[in-house]
Design an enzyme around this catalytic site. Structure first.
Site, PDB file in Angstrom:
ATOM      1  N   GLN A  46       0.908  -1.214   0.062  1.00 12.02           N
ATOM      2  CA  GLN A  46       0.162  -0.120  -0.049  1.00 12.02           C
ATOM      3  C   GLN A  46       0.970   1.048   0.016  1.00 12.02           C
ATOM      4  O   GLN A  46       1.918   1.266   0.686  1.00 12.02           O
ATOM      5  CB  GLN A  46      -0.763   0.214   1.245  1.00 12.02           C
ATOM      6  CG  GLN A  46      -2.031   1.040   1.252  1.00 12.02           C
ATOM      7  CD  GLN A  46      -3.237   0.176   0.793  1.00 12.02           C
ATOM      8  OE1 GLN A  46      -3.951  -0.782   1.675  1.00 12.02           O
ATOM      9  NE2 GLN A  46      -4.032   0.743  -0.115  1.00 12.02           N
ATOM     10  N   SER A  99       1.438  -0.497   6.688  1.00 10.70           N
ATOM     11  CA  SER A  99       0.069  -0.983   6.419  1.00 10.70           C
ATOM     12  C   SER A  99      -0.006  -2.302   6.656  1.00 10.70           C
ATOM     13  O   SER A  99       0.909  -3.065   6.335  1.00 10.70           O
ATOM     14  CB  SER A  99      -0.310  -0.495   5.130  1.00 10.70           C
ATOM     15  OG  SER A  99      -1.341  -1.319   4.679  1.00 10.70           O
ATOM     16  N   THR A 100      -1.125  -3.037   7.384  1.00 13.28           N
ATOM     17  CA  THR A 100      -1.215  -4.518   7.023  1.00 13.28           C
ATOM     18  C   THR A 100      -2.222  -4.806   6.168  1.00 13.28           C
ATOM     19  O   THR A 100      -2.967  -5.578   6.235  1.00 13.28           O
ATOM     20  CB  THR A 100      -1.633  -5.159   8.687  1.00 13.28           C
ATOM     21  OG1 THR A 100      -0.885  -4.317   9.677  1.00 13.28           O
ATOM     22  CG2 THR A 100      -1.404  -6.268   8.778  1.00 13.28           C
ATOM     23  N   HIS A 101      -1.834  -4.269   4.934  1.00  8.43           N
ATOM     24  CA  HIS A 101      -2.738  -4.490   3.788  1.00  8.43           C
ATOM     25  C   HIS A 101      -1.805  -5.123   2.727  1.00  8.43           C
ATOM     26  O   HIS A 101      -1.331  -4.484   1.852  1.00  8.43           O
ATOM     27  CB  HIS A 101      -3.154  -3.317   2.969  1.00  8.43           C
ATOM     28  CG  HIS A 101      -4.172  -2.558   4.097  1.00  8.43           C
ATOM     29  ND1 HIS A 101      -4.623  -1.426   3.848  1.00  8.43           N
ATOM     30  CD2 HIS A 101      -4.917  -3.088   5.304  1.00  8.43           C
ATOM     31  CE1 HIS A 101      -5.444  -0.887   4.673  1.00  8.43           C
ATOM     32  NE2 HIS A 101      -5.469  -1.946   5.683  1.00  8.43           N
ATOM     33  N   ASN A 102      -1.381  -6.336   3.023  1.00 10.22           N
ATOM     34  CA  ASN A 102      -0.244  -6.999   2.451  1.00 10.22           C
ATOM     35  C   ASN A 102      -1.132  -7.797   1.251  1.00 10.22           C
ATOM     36  O   ASN A 102      -2.150  -8.693   1.758  1.00 10.22           O
ATOM     37  CB  ASN A 102       0.661  -8.314   3.353  1.00 10.22           C
ATOM     38  CG  ASN A 102       1.226  -7.352   4.441  1.00 10.22           C
ATOM     39  OD1 ASN A 102       0.602  -7.439   5.422  1.00 10.22           O
ATOM     40  ND2 ASN A 102       2.337  -7.121   4.499  1.00 10.22           N
TER      41      ASN A 102
END
Ligand SMILES: Cc1cc2nc3c(=O)[nH]c(=O)nc-3n(C[C@H](O)[C@H](O)[C@H](O)COP(=O)(O)OP(=O)(O)OC[C@H]3O[C@@H](n4cnc5c(N)ncnc54)[C@H](O)[C@@H]3O)c2cc1C
Ligand code: SF4
Lengths: 594, 241
Positions: free
Chosen positions: A351, A519-522
């Site tokens: 992200q 972000s932990t939007h991997n």
């Protein structure tokens, strides 16, 4: 494999679910509904709402700093490098992203901003081919369509919003635009289940400033619910009280939608559901010709190796863990960026984010009056809402303000010229606490040939298995995008006219700096699609190679969208469950021909 | 473990959140533990569990420089920050219990790839303090704590900017910059964390900035824009300020 040590063999089940977070819980409901005997295996501890009773979560050191809710690198670290020549080094304590651990997964400590993808984001490659000149996209950009359309996912988005009691203002109901909502969202069949949260002062200032600029502010779609809600599973949530310990914390008030508050009590009541905690799945086991899974092997809390036979294997252990489990199990061909062959690990993306903190002299923000998804947003600069080609990139960001936490170890910003320690630092903290507001961007990250996931050649976990290796760096297209967003945010700064501001945006030549939370939007790494040579999963999230393995999670995204992933992750899970229930169970086999 | 069944607890919470108890009375829901009544120790009486006597002198002196006591608010010593650090290093954090600590430890990689030293926080402090003390002996023939304030500030500034060569002080692969960043992070933690962890004595740091601690209930304040919040903090153990 586990050939040397004794393996305990358990009674077979119809379906085994690896991981009991958001997607595992949803699949649990769907497959038990279908009458299957379902077992979930969760690596971490059990966690119920009792673990989050007041005042326990109101502890910044434990949860916001020591990250007690999260995956322990000592158990499963991830190694990172920025290019094919660098040696990847392990992320020894969590920094850039914070995957979950224990029942509920990251669904317990998430922020609760719940979005849908736009119709265009799901078919980005087709959109690019139609709207950009030939040769505009760099050769090494490997973006793709999802293979599923917005129209197909709409009922599932709608249902999950009801499961969560999402609070928000619709902007487009069946094509009709509604003032105050997001005019750029895809058409919705229904409004949000609940009205938006009330907002703190930063929201009001942001909304006014962006309106003055001719843009379209709307409140964050929020899984911190605004009113009491009873969901379709009979679970109840109470109104968020803006406790200020939200993102990174379990909710002390039954107000944040999570597997615990929305699904698990209902699921646990079903006789055909069972779950075991402290069970780390290490392999999906395959039959002799590698075409069908026979079950999974896990290590239980006492260190025993256990084989759990199952007819159907649902991998639901979070995007990064899912990719690792596929690689360790030999399911699908590993991606090779040099030869450009293989699929597992391909198209990992992240992200692109940026931020501005603004400091004022005489405004009281009361920063502890906070909730994760308390914010205002504009989508005026999304992938298809303006002419990004004119600015030299594909993609976009939403721009927002949020007051999510005033906890002071991590939330005491000071102006750029303030001393970094000593008496001057203390004065700056005191003068500015409560008098600053922040804005951020959450933006797309395209997929590139040299950004991918693989097994690490040097580092292993305590079981002796290789760690997951991430190869990722920023590319100019995405930097151009974030520089463009910076300009837009500076327009907002000029409207609000603070005493000073501090900005954090990436620039050309910057590399992925793993030391800071981003972000932990991997996403990506085992992507969905309609062509087995460029996707690991078909459009039903079924492995192309092993038909009784279905993989849930953001690993399915071919590139990252600007919006937060979980709405789409959940909608895809319901979409996949529907295909399993309506097609697969009647006739087990590949749901698409290769 | 609570013996209250989940459903009952949920109903109880639903009731509480629906009736919106005012923040002032929130403390009544808190189980007051014995520690609420206990006076935190005086720093001078505290016997460190992790640090030895010399190290303790360094920590006291560094805390005093990095967050001094002055007219803006309490300092790190007044708020027992050294006690916090000692307890943290004695406990799981000090032992890097959650960290990945398998080799190989490649310490000359790009700093952007993050912490790569083979040291737990305990080891890092031990090596770091020893290196600074060697430096002080070499340059000034005195312990850090015996130096005047200006000299201490100068040394801390050099540590922060990584301008003291730890390799020349036999402390490689630790660097001055990494040691300083841990020290400063842990000092800020001790200053601002809940008092149950040993620092932030009587919530002094929270009172200084106007943070509300564990009040955690502000629904009726959301739309009171630009109005200062009137109440002081409460702590996890029920202390009010
Ligand atoms: C701080 C933070 C804020 C976030 N905010 C937002 C937001 O505002 N909006 C949004 O859309 N998303 C947000 N997210 C992301 C969101 O939490 C995830 O998208 C979501 O939880 C993914 O669901 P999942 O089922 O894929 O994984 P999870 O919910 O994490 O569940 C995976 C589970 O699998 C278990 N597991 C892992 N490996 C194994 C194994 N080998 N064997 C057995 N079990 C295993 C894990 O312990 C975990 O319980 C946030 C994440 C974080 C960390
Ligand atoms: S801010 Fe609201 S939703 Fe978030 S943890 Fe607190 S009460 Fe729960």
């Amino acid at each position: 494999m586990a050939s040397n040590s004794t393996v305990i063999r358990k009674e077979p089940v119809d379906a085994v679910i690896v991981g009991l977070g958001w997607t595992g819980s949803i699949m649990g409901m769907e497959l038990t509904d279908a009458g299957l005997n379902v077992l979930a295996l969760e690596r971490g501890n059990d966690r119920t709402n009792a673990d989050f009773t007041y005042p326990k979560p109101a502890d910044e050191l434990a949860y916001g700093v020591r990250m007690e809710m999260m995956q322990r690198p000592s158990q499963a670290a991830i190694t990172i490098r920025r290019n094919l020549n660098e040696t990847a080094l392990p992320n020894r304590y969590l920094t850039s992203f914070l995957p979950g651990d224990g029942v509920g997964g990251a669904g317990v400590h998430w922020t609760g901003v719940l979005y849908r993808a736009t119709p265009v984001e799901l078919k980005l490659k087709s959109f690019a081919d139609e709207h950009f000149d030939k040769g505009f996209l760099p050769d090494d950009m490997t973006i793709q369509d999802y293979g599923v359309s917005y129209e197909e996912l709409e009922p599932h988005y709608d249902f999950f919003e009801k499961v969560c009691g999402i609070s928000g203002q619709a902007g487009n109901i069946n094509g009709q635009l509604i003032e105050g909502g997001n005019p750029f969202e895809g058409p919705r069949a229904n409004p949000y289940p609940l009205p938006p949260l009330p907002g703190t002062y930063n929201n009001a200032l942001f909304a006014q400033a962006t309106k003055n600029l001719g843009w379209h502010p709307y409140p964050y779609p929020s899984a911190n619910v605004s009113q009491a809600w009873k969901n379709p599973y009979g679970m109840q949530l109470g109104p968020c009280n803006f406790c200020g310990f939200c993102s990174k914390y379990g909710c002390l008030n039954y107000s944040k939608s999570s597997p615990q508050t929305c699904i698990l009590d209902a699921l646990k009541r079903r006789e055909n559901f069972a779950y075991r905690t402290n069970c780390e799945v290490t392999r999906v086991e395959l039959d002799s010709d590698g075409k069908k899974a026979t079950g999974v092997t896990y290590i239980d809390g006492d260190g025993n190796r256990v084989f759990q036979p199952a007819e159907l294997v649902i991998v639901a252990s979070y995007a990064l863990n899912n990719v690792r489990l596929l690689l360790l199990s030999g399911i699908g061909k590993p991606y090779d960026p040099v030869a450009n062959t293989g699929v597992v690990g391909r198209n990992y993306s992240y992200q692109m984010t940026g931020s501005i903190d603004m400091f004022f002299d005489d405004i009281e923000f009361n920063p502890f009056v906070a909730a994760g998804a308390n914010g205002q947003v504009i989508d005026d600069f999304s992938p298809d809402t303006f002419d990004s080609a004119r600015h030299g990139f594909i993609g976009g960001s939403y721009i927002y303000t949020a007051q999510g936490s005033g906890a002071p170890i991590s939330n005491t910003p000071t102006p750029g010229d303030a001393p970094k320690w000593g008496s001057g630092w203390k004065k700056a903290v005191k003068d500015n606490y409560g008098h600053s507001m922040s804005m951020g961007t959450t933006g797309t990250n395209m997929a590139y040939r040299d950004c991918y996931l693989s097994l690490d050649p040097n580092y292993r976990d305590p079981n002796g298995d290789p760690l997951l290796r991430m190869t990722l760096d920023w590319h100019d297209n995405d930097i151009r995008m974030t520089r463009f967003m910076r300009e837009r945010m500076l327009e907002i700064v000029r409207e609000l006219n603070p005493r000073s501001h501090v900005e954090g945006f990436k620039n050309f030549g910057d590399h992925y700096d793993t030391r800071h939370y981003q972000s932990t939007h991997n996403v990506g790494g085992a992507i969905m699609g309609t062509d087995p040579s460029t996707s690991a999963l078909n459009r039903y999230l079924q492995s192309w190679d092993v038909h009784n393995v279905f993989v849930m999670g953001a690993n399915a995204f071919p590139q990252n969208m600007q919006h937060n992933p979980t709405g789409t992750v959940a909608a895809l899970t319901y979409w996949s469950a529907k295909a399993i229930r309506e097609q697969y169970l009647k006739n087990p086999g590949p749901l698409m021909s290769a | 473990m609570s013996s209250m069944p989940d459903d009952e607890q949920r109903r109880d919470f639903m009731r509480r959140s629906l009736t919106l108890i005012p923040a002032v009375s929130l403390g009544s829901g808190v189980t007051l533990t014995a520690s609420a009544a206990e006076e935190p120790p005086a720093l001078a009486d505290y016997q460190p569990s992790f640090f030895n006597t010399d190290e303790w002198q360094f920590i006291l002196a560094a805390c005093d420089q990095l967050i001094p006591s002055d007219e803006h608010g309490p300092g790190a010593l007044e708020t027992n920050v050294p006690i916090f650090i000692d307890k943290e290093l004695y406990g799981p954090f000090g032992h890097a219990d959650r960290w990945y600590m398998q080799g190989p430890f490649i310490t000359d990689g790009d700093p952007e790839l993050g912490y790569q030293l083979p040291y737990t926080p305990r080891e890092l402090y031990r090596h770091g303090i020893a290196a600074v003390e060697r430096y002080c002996q070499q340059e000034h023939d005195k312990a850090f704590s015996a130096l005047d304030a200006a000299t201490r500030d100068d040394i801390l500034g050099r540590l922060e900017q990584d301008k003291i060569d730890f390799a020349a002080l036999d402390a490689a692969p630790l660097t001055a910059g990494v040691f300083f960043s841990f020290l400063w992070q842990n000092i800020r933690e001790g200053y601002f964390a809940d008092p149950i962890y040993g620092g932030n004595k009587h919530m002094g740091a929270w009172k200084m900035i106007g943070f509300t601690g564990a009040r955690a209930n502000f629904r009726e304040w959301v739309e009171q824009h630009n109005v200062p919040y009137p109440l002081g903090p409460v702590s996890l153990s029920g202390e009010r300020g």
